[in-house]
Design a protein around this motif. Structure first.
Motif, PDB file in Angstrom:
ATOM      1  N   PHE A 135      97.147   1.869  33.414  1.00  0.00           N
ATOM      2  CA  PHE A 135      97.482   0.966  32.216  1.00  0.00           C
ATOM      3  C   PHE A 135      97.502  -0.056  31.852  1.00  0.00           C
ATOM      4  O   PHE A 135      98.510  -0.170  33.349  1.00  0.00           O
ATOM      5  N   LEU A 136      96.987  -0.631  31.252  1.00  0.00           N
ATOM      6  CA  LEU A 136      97.815  -2.470  31.070  1.00  0.00           C
ATOM      7  C   LEU A 136      99.409  -1.834  30.931  1.00  0.00           C
ATOM      8  O   LEU A 136      99.514  -1.165  30.242  1.00  0.00           O
ATOM      9  N   LYS A 137     100.446  -3.024  32.127  1.00  0.00           N
ATOM     10  CA  LYS A 137     101.827  -2.832  31.619  1.00  0.00           C
ATOM     11  C   LYS A 137     101.768  -4.133  30.481  1.00  0.00           C
ATOM     12  O   LYS A 137     101.151  -5.216  30.420  1.00  0.00           O
ATOM     13  N   PRO A 138     103.382  -3.780  30.378  1.00  0.00           N
ATOM     14  CA  PRO A 138     103.940  -4.402  29.621  1.00  0.00           C
ATOM     15  C   PRO A 138     103.810  -6.209  29.750  1.00  0.00           C
ATOM     16  O   PRO A 138     103.383  -7.260  29.198  1.00  0.00           O
ATOM     17  N   ASP A 139     104.759  -6.360  30.815  1.00  0.00           N
ATOM     18  CA  ASP A 139     104.473  -7.484  31.785  1.00  0.00           C
ATOM     19  C   ASP A 139     103.406  -8.520  31.992  1.00  0.00           C
ATOM     20  O   ASP A 139     103.344  -9.454  32.235  1.00  0.00           O
ATOM     21  N   SER A 140     101.698  -7.694  31.603  1.00  0.00           N
ATOM     22  CA  SER A 140     100.678  -7.932  31.939  1.00  0.00           C
ATOM     23  C   SER A 140     100.433  -9.456  30.677  1.00  0.00           C
ATOM     24  O   SER A 140      99.655 -10.352  30.808  1.00  0.00           O
ATOM     25  N   GLY A 141     101.750  -9.231  29.478  1.00  0.00           N
ATOM     26  CA  GLY A 141     101.376 -10.513  28.534  1.00  0.00           C
ATOM     27  C   GLY A 141      99.997  -9.618  27.307  1.00  0.00           C
ATOM     28  O   GLY A 141     100.277 -10.730  26.771  1.00  0.00           O
ATOM     29  N   GLY A 142     100.091  -8.559  27.576  1.00  0.00           N
ATOM     30  CA  GLY A 142      98.655  -8.507  26.823  1.00  0.00           C
ATOM     31  C   GLY A 142      99.224  -7.329  25.454  1.00  0.00           C
ATOM     32  O   GLY A 142     100.072  -6.808  25.480  1.00  0.00           O
ATOM     33  N   GLY A 143      98.176  -7.757  24.702  1.00  0.00           N
ATOM     34  CA  GLY A 143      98.933  -7.555  23.408  1.00  0.00           C
ATOM     35  C   GLY A 143      98.448  -5.902  22.616  1.00  0.00           C
ATOM     36  O   GLY A 143      99.486  -5.477  22.502  1.00  0.00           O
ATOM     37  N   ALA A 144      98.257  -5.392  23.958  1.00  0.00           N
ATOM     38  CA  ALA A 144      97.261  -3.725  23.834  1.00  0.00           C
ATOM     39  C   ALA A 144      97.803  -3.029  24.880  1.00  0.00           C
ATOM     40  O   ALA A 144      97.744  -2.062  25.547  1.00  0.00           O
ATOM     41  N   ALA A 145      99.248  -3.416  25.506  1.00  0.00           N
ATOM     42  CA  ALA A 145      99.739  -3.175  26.784  1.00  0.00           C
ATOM     43  C   ALA A 145     100.135  -1.587  26.791  1.00  0.00           C
ATOM     44  O   ALA A 145     100.281  -1.148  25.526  1.00  0.00           O
ATOM     45  N   ALA A 182      98.420  -7.541  15.501  1.00  0.00           N
ATOM     46  CA  ALA A 182      98.278  -5.824  15.477  1.00  0.00           C
ATOM     47  C   ALA A 182      98.925  -4.745  15.775  1.00  0.00           C
ATOM     48  O   ALA A 182      99.556  -3.938  15.260  1.00  0.00           O
ATOM     49  N   PHE A 183      99.379  -5.043  17.468  1.00  0.00           N
ATOM     50  CA  PHE A 183      99.814  -4.535  18.726  1.00  0.00           C
ATOM     51  C   PHE A 183     101.013  -4.438  18.159  1.00  0.00           C
ATOM     52  O   PHE A 183     101.912  -3.111  19.233  1.00  0.00           O
ATOM     53  N   LYS A 184     101.756  -5.768  18.066  1.00  0.00           N
ATOM     54  CA  LYS A 184     103.453  -5.785  18.082  1.00  0.00           C
ATOM     55  C   LYS A 184     104.278  -4.524  17.226  1.00  0.00           C
ATOM     56  O   LYS A 184     104.784  -3.705  17.775  1.00  0.00           O
ATOM     57  N   PRO A 185     104.095  -4.212  16.147  1.00  0.00           N
ATOM     58  CA  PRO A 185     104.321  -3.053  15.556  1.00  0.00           C
ATOM     59  C   PRO A 185     104.645  -1.643  15.929  1.00  0.00           C
ATOM     60  O   PRO A 185     105.249  -1.211  16.292  1.00  0.00           O
ATOM     61  N   LEU A 186     103.706  -1.624  17.149  1.00  0.00           N
ATOM     62  CA  LEU A 186     103.277  -0.425  17.905  1.00  0.00           C
ATOM     63  C   LEU A 186     103.761  -0.632  19.285  1.00  0.00           C
ATOM     64  O   LEU A 186     103.719   0.658  20.393  1.00  0.00           O
ATOM     65  N   THR A 203      85.261 -14.350  24.899  1.00  0.00           N
ATOM     66  CA  THR A 203      84.930 -14.105  26.040  1.00  0.00           C
ATOM     67  C   THR A 203      85.496 -15.090  26.887  1.00  0.00           C
ATOM     68  O   THR A 203      85.555 -16.064  26.293  1.00  0.00           O
ATOM     69  N   ASP A 204      86.224 -14.520  28.103  1.00  0.00           N
ATOM     70  CA  ASP A 204      86.438 -15.835  28.989  1.00  0.00           C
ATOM     71  C   ASP A 204      88.077 -16.778  28.778  1.00  0.00           C
ATOM     72  O   ASP A 204      87.658 -17.632  28.933  1.00  0.00           O
ATOM     73  N   LYS A 205      88.766 -16.000  27.591  1.00  0.00           N
ATOM     74  CA  LYS A 205      89.349 -16.810  27.283  1.00  0.00           C
ATOM     75  C   LYS A 205      90.625 -15.167  26.413  1.00  0.00           C
ATOM     76  O   LYS A 205      90.387 -14.181  27.135  1.00  0.00           O
ATOM     77  N   PRO A 206      91.689 -15.609  26.582  1.00  0.00           N
ATOM     78  CA  PRO A 206      92.726 -15.233  26.553  1.00  0.00           C
ATOM     79  C   PRO A 206      92.563 -14.011  24.943  1.00  0.00           C
ATOM     80  O   PRO A 206      91.955 -14.539  24.262  1.00  0.00           O
ATOM     81  N   GLU A 207      93.704 -13.191  24.567  1.00  0.00           N
ATOM     82  CA  GLU A 207      92.851 -12.062  23.659  1.00  0.00           C
ATOM     83  C   GLU A 207      94.225 -13.453  22.944  1.00  0.00           C
ATOM     84  O   GLU A 207      94.568 -13.775  22.837  1.00  0.00           O
ATOM     85  N   THR A 208      93.640 -12.252  21.454  1.00  0.00           N
ATOM     86  CA  THR A 208      94.273 -13.620  20.617  1.00  0.00           C
ATOM     87  C   THR A 208      95.381 -13.212  20.021  1.00  0.00           C
ATOM     88  O   THR A 208      95.908 -11.853  20.076  1.00  0.00           O
ATOM     89  N   GLU A 209      96.546 -14.164  19.285  1.00  0.00           N
ATOM     90  CA  GLU A 209      97.529 -13.418  18.518  1.00  0.00           C
ATOM     91  C   GLU A 209      97.429 -13.264  17.361  1.00  0.00           C
ATOM     92  O   GLU A 209      98.088 -11.928  16.821  1.00  0.00           O
ATOM     93  N   GLU A 210      96.193 -12.761  16.928  1.00  0.00           N
ATOM     94  CA  GLU A 210      96.092 -12.250  15.844  1.00  0.00           C
ATOM     95  C   GLU A 210      95.808 -10.730  16.859  1.00  0.00           C
ATOM     96  O   GLU A 210      96.496  -9.618  15.506  1.00  0.00           O
ATOM     97  N   LEU A 211      95.577 -10.623  17.623  1.00  0.00           N
ATOM     98  CA  LEU A 211      95.857  -9.006  17.896  1.00  0.00           C
ATOM     99  C   LEU A 211      96.680  -9.084  18.448  1.00  0.00           C
ATOM    100  O   LEU A 211      97.095  -7.904  18.412  1.00  0.00           O
ATOM    101  N   LYS A 212      98.113  -9.547  18.925  1.00  0.00           N
ATOM    102  CA  LYS A 212      98.723  -9.820  19.693  1.00  0.00           C
ATOM    103  C   LYS A 212      99.877  -9.130  18.423  1.00  0.00           C
ATOM    104  O   LYS A 212     100.253  -7.961  18.257  1.00  0.00           O
TER     105      LYS A 212
END
Length: 133
Positions: A99-109, A79-83, A68-77
């Motif tokens: 949908f969330l675009k990859p340029d957002s920096g979100g791991g689950a883009a 997990a999604f990176k190989p996908l 909450t109120d923080k960026p998503e974690t590196e652990e999440l990123k």
């Protein structure tokens, strides 16, 4: 979290095949305490629409990935990176601005819809999975 998907007109049949053959096998057990599950409405007001349920075991597990109120974690990123290739393919079935675009920096883009709601299970926190205190 429930993510409301906007599938492109005329792509539903291909999208469902993609889910069954490629997406579900890779994301339904993405992490030990989180999986993504895809559902299609078959009755009621939203027949033919789709959702993704980000099933996360607990509020604590959610905070481990999306604090909450923080960026998503590196652990999440991580997990999604190989996908990433699978995610880009998912994007070909979805409406462009849904949908969330990859340029957002979100791991689950691509996996995260821009229209979503988080829910938590309403239960006695002292009761375990088998109903034991």
């Amino acid at each position: 979290g429930i993510h409301y998907l906007s599938v492109r007109q005329g792509k539903a049949e291909e999208f469902e095949k993609f889910i069954l053959e490629e997406l579900n096998p890779r994301v339904n057990r993405l992490l030990p305490d989180m999986g993504l599950f895809y559902y299609k409405a078959v009755s009621g007001d939203n027949v033919g629409s789709y959702i993704t349920v980000f099933a996360i075991r607990s509020v604590e597990a959610r905070e481990k990935y999306w604090p909450t109120d923080k960026p998503e974690t590196e652990e999440l990123k991580a997990a999604f990176k190989p996908l990433s290739e699978l995610a880009r393919k998912l994007g070909t079935y979805l409406e462009a601005d849904s949908f969330l675009k990859p340029d957002s920096g979100g791991g689950a883009a691509y996996f995260e819809s821009l229209h979503w709601t988080d829910y938590v299970l309403v239960m006695d926190r002292g009761v375990g999975r088998e109903g034991q205190k």
